[in-house]
Design a protein around this motif. Structure first.
Motif, PDB file in Angstrom:
ATOM      1  N   PRO A 148      69.598  16.045  71.360  1.00 35.73           N
ATOM      2  CA  PRO A 148      70.138  14.796  70.829  1.00 35.73           C
ATOM      3  C   PRO A 148      69.110  14.051  69.986  1.00 35.73           C
ATOM      4  N   HIS A 149      69.524  13.630  68.800  1.00 35.37           N
ATOM      5  CA  HIS A 149      68.619  12.901  67.915  1.00 35.37           C
ATOM      6  C   HIS A 149      69.439  12.202  66.843  1.00 35.37           C
ATOM      7  N   PRO A 150      69.030  11.010  66.400  1.00 37.13           N
ATOM      8  CA  PRO A 150      69.777  10.307  65.343  1.00 37.13           C
ATOM      9  C   PRO A 150      69.900  11.100  64.047  1.00 37.13           C
ATOM     10  N   LEU A 151      68.958  12.009  63.761  1.00 37.59           N
ATOM     11  CA  LEU A 151      69.027  12.752  62.502  1.00 37.59           C
ATOM     12  C   LEU A 151      70.220  13.684  62.439  1.00 37.59           C
ATOM     13  N   THR A 152      70.616  14.210  63.579  1.00 35.91           N
ATOM     14  CA  THR A 152      71.671  15.217  63.578  1.00 35.91           C
ATOM     15  C   THR A 152      72.929  14.780  64.322  1.00 35.91           C
ATOM     16  N   ALA A 153      72.969  13.556  64.796  1.00 40.50           N
ATOM     17  CA  ALA A 153      74.137  13.089  65.546  1.00 40.50           C
ATOM     18  C   ALA A 153      75.403  13.188  64.684  1.00 40.50           C
ATOM     19  N   GLY A 154      76.358  13.959  65.161  1.00 40.95           N
ATOM     20  CA  GLY A 154      77.630  14.086  64.467  1.00 40.95           C
ATOM     21  C   GLY A 154      77.631  14.972  63.241  1.00 40.95           C
ATOM     22  N   LEU A 155      76.493  15.573  62.913  1.00 41.29           N
ATOM     23  CA  LEU A 155      76.442  16.408  61.714  1.00 41.29           C
ATOM     24  C   LEU A 155      77.034  17.786  61.989  1.00 41.29           C
ATOM     25  N   PRO A 156      77.870  18.287  61.085  1.00 37.80           N
ATOM     26  CA  PRO A 156      78.405  19.637  61.257  1.00 37.80           C
ATOM     27  C   PRO A 156      77.428  20.665  60.695  1.00 37.80           C
ATOM     28  N   PRO A 157      77.554  21.920  61.085  1.00 33.78           N
ATOM     29  CA  PRO A 157      76.821  22.976  60.381  1.00 33.78           C
ATOM     30  C   PRO A 157      77.234  22.984  58.910  1.00 33.78           C
ATOM     31  N   PHE A 158      76.328  23.418  58.049  1.00 32.26           N
ATOM     32  CA  PHE A 158      76.700  23.554  56.640  1.00 32.26           C
ATOM     33  C   PHE A 158      75.971  24.736  56.030  1.00 32.26           C
ATOM     34  N   THR A 159      76.602  25.316  55.028  1.00 32.43           N
ATOM     35  CA  THR A 159      76.056  26.480  54.341  1.00 32.43           C
ATOM     36  C   THR A 159      75.680  26.110  52.923  1.00 32.43           C
ATOM     37  N   VAL A 160      74.504  26.554  52.507  1.00 33.71           N
ATOM     38  CA  VAL A 160      73.982  26.226  51.193  1.00 33.71           C
ATOM     39  C   VAL A 160      73.190  27.428  50.687  1.00 33.71           C
ATOM     40  N   THR A 161      73.080  27.566  49.388  1.00 32.69           N
ATOM     41  CA  THR A 161      72.232  28.603  48.808  1.00 32.69           C
ATOM     42  C   THR A 161      70.797  28.106  48.784  1.00 32.69           C
ATOM     43  N   ASP A 162      69.917  28.804  49.491  1.00 31.71           N
ATOM     44  CA  ASP A 162      68.551  28.296  49.652  1.00 31.71           C
ATOM     45  C   ASP A 162      67.652  29.448  50.100  1.00 31.71           C
ATOM     46  N   GLU A 163      66.399  29.122  50.402  1.00 30.32           N
ATOM     47  CA  GLU A 163      65.449  30.061  50.980  1.00 30.32           C
ATOM     48  C   GLU A 163      65.291  29.764  52.469  1.00 30.32           C
ATOM     49  N   THR A 164      65.251  30.803  53.271  1.00 33.19           N
ATOM     50  CA  THR A 164      65.100  30.661  54.710  1.00 33.19           C
ATOM     51  C   THR A 164      63.683  31.046  55.106  1.00 33.19           C
ATOM     52  N   TYR A 165      62.866  30.078  55.469  1.00 30.79           N
ATOM     53  CA  TYR A 165      61.493  30.354  55.868  1.00 30.79           C
ATOM     54  C   TYR A 165      61.463  30.831  57.323  1.00 30.79           C
ATOM     55  N   GLY A 166      60.642  31.844  57.582  1.00 30.03           N
ATOM     56  CA  GLY A 166      60.517  32.360  58.934  1.00 30.03           C
ATOM     57  C   GLY A 166      59.108  32.845  59.215  1.00 30.03           C
ATOM     58  N   ASP A 167      58.841  33.099  60.488  1.00 31.79           N
ATOM     59  CA  ASP A 167      57.541  33.606  60.947  1.00 31.79           C
ATOM     60  C   ASP A 167      56.383  32.682  60.580  1.00 31.79           C
ATOM     61  N   PHE A 168      56.631  31.399  60.547  1.00 30.24           N
ATOM     62  CA  PHE A 168      55.555  30.440  60.316  1.00 30.24           C
ATOM     63  C   PHE A 168      55.085  29.878  61.659  1.00 30.24           C
ATOM     64  N   ASP A 169      53.969  29.176  61.642  1.00 31.54           N
ATOM     65  CA  ASP A 169      53.425  28.564  62.857  1.00 31.54           C
ATOM     66  C   ASP A 169      54.112  27.239  63.137  1.00 31.54           C
ATOM     67  N   LEU A 170      54.388  27.002  64.394  1.00 30.33           N
ATOM     68  CA  LEU A 170      54.926  25.724  64.838  1.00 30.33           C
ATOM     69  C   LEU A 170      53.962  25.075  65.816  1.00 30.33           C
ATOM     70  N   ALA A 171      53.816  23.765  65.729  1.00 30.36           N
ATOM     71  CA  ALA A 171      53.036  23.042  66.733  1.00 30.36           C
ATOM     72  C   ALA A 171      53.741  23.163  68.087  1.00 30.36           C
ATOM     73  N   ALA A 172      52.951  23.120  69.149  1.00 33.21           N
ATOM     74  CA  ALA A 172      53.488  23.389  70.480  1.00 33.21           C
ATOM     75  C   ALA A 172      54.550  22.380  70.906  1.00 33.21           C
ATOM     76  N   ASP A 173      54.488  21.159  70.389  1.00 30.59           N
ATOM     77  CA  ASP A 173      55.411  20.127  70.846  1.00 30.59           C
ATOM     78  C   ASP A 173      56.670  20.014  69.996  1.00 30.59           C
ATOM     79  N   VAL A 174      56.846  20.890  69.016  1.00 32.97           N
ATOM     80  CA  VAL A 174      58.020  20.805  68.141  1.00 32.97           C
ATOM     81  C   VAL A 174      59.266  21.240  68.901  1.00 32.97           C
ATOM     82  N   GLN A 175      60.287  20.392  68.853  1.00 31.64           N
ATOM     83  CA  GLN A 175      61.595  20.709  69.414  1.00 31.64           C
ATOM     84  C   GLN A 175      62.599  20.715  68.260  1.00 31.64           C
ATOM     85  N   PRO A 176      63.053  21.882  67.838  1.00 35.56           N
ATOM     86  CA  PRO A 176      63.906  21.957  66.653  1.00 35.56           C
ATOM     87  C   PRO A 176      65.207  21.166  66.812  1.00 35.56           C
TER      88      PRO A 176
END
Length: 234
Positions: A148-176
């Motif tokens: 739960p977070h104000p940034l995503t409250a009520g937001l639907p999934p959406f599809t867009v043409t973009d680049e998908t970044y993966g295999d990068f480092d995340l800080a230990a406290d990041v909660q997606p």
């Protein structure tokens, strides 16, 4: 807090249409209910000097500026775009956020400042050369998590043409707050929000171009991110 939000957008780099995308981002944020007024520059050191002089509530990093080591495919671009953030610049950026300013790191922000390890600790994630990657630009779907977070409250999934970044480092406290995956690919965190000192940080790994930024749901995400980072009503 009253009055317009003052935002500094640091931009510029290769392989992305920043020249039209950064002004589009400026317009999207300006149309937010709180009235976000942005200054756009590709002179990162001068921008951070201005940031330190005061008057800004938000710093947006929407740039692709790193040392450009290794592959010779970068050779034609090194003189103009290769970059290492100075010790003064690092201190200015860190002090701004730790002192209560907002930071929005958009798309290629994860790749910036590759010789500054603390950038990952501040932003919450960072590209790892030799490991991180993205497939060719194509349809990707951003799916909010159950966090739960104000940034995503009520937001639907959406599809867009973009680049998908993966295999990068995340800080230990990041909660997606949202995940993104290319068609047939693995999902990776694409949106998170966190505190840093007295400041707030939002990272959004989407935003390759103007079309991505202007997607109606992505516009909502960007506007909410900017306002939340500045502790303004969403």
């Amino acid at each position: 807090m009253n009055g317009a939000v003052r935002n500094l957008i640091l931009t510029g780099g290769i392989g992305h249409p920043f020249a039209e995308a950064a002004p589009a981002l400026e317009r999207i944020l300006a149309e937010a209910g709180a009235g976000i007024v942005s200054t756009v520059t590709d002179d990162i050191e001068a921008g951070l000097e201005a940031l330190e002089r005061g008057g800004f509530d938000l710093l947006t990093v929407y740039a692709l500026r790193w040392r450009m080591l290794g592959s010779e495919k970068y050779a034609p671009h090194r003189e103009r775009w290769a970059f290492s953030l100075s010790p003064d610049g690092r201190q200015r950026l860190s002090r701004f956020v730790a002192g209560g300013g907002g930071l929005l790191g958009l798309h290629t922000a994860l790749i910036c400042f590759d010789d500054w390890p603390e950038w990952k600790d501040l932003l919450g994630g960072a590209w790892v050369w030799g490991r991180s990657a993205h497939p060719p630009r194509g349809p990707v779907t951003l799916i909010p998590t159950d966090m739960p977070h104000p940034l995503t409250a009520g937001l639907p999934p959406f599809t867009v043409t973009d680049e998908t970044y993966g295999d990068f480092d995340l800080a230990a406290d990041v909660q997606p707050l949202a995940m993104v995956a290319p068609e047939g690919g693995s999902a990776w965190p694409a949106l998170w929000a966190r505190d840093f000192g007295r400041g707030r940080v939002v990272a959004d790994t989407l935003g390759h171009d103007r079309a991505s930024l202007e997607h109606p749901v992505h516009r909502q995400v960007l506007t909410r991110a900017a306002l939340w980072a500045c502790r303004r009503p969403l």
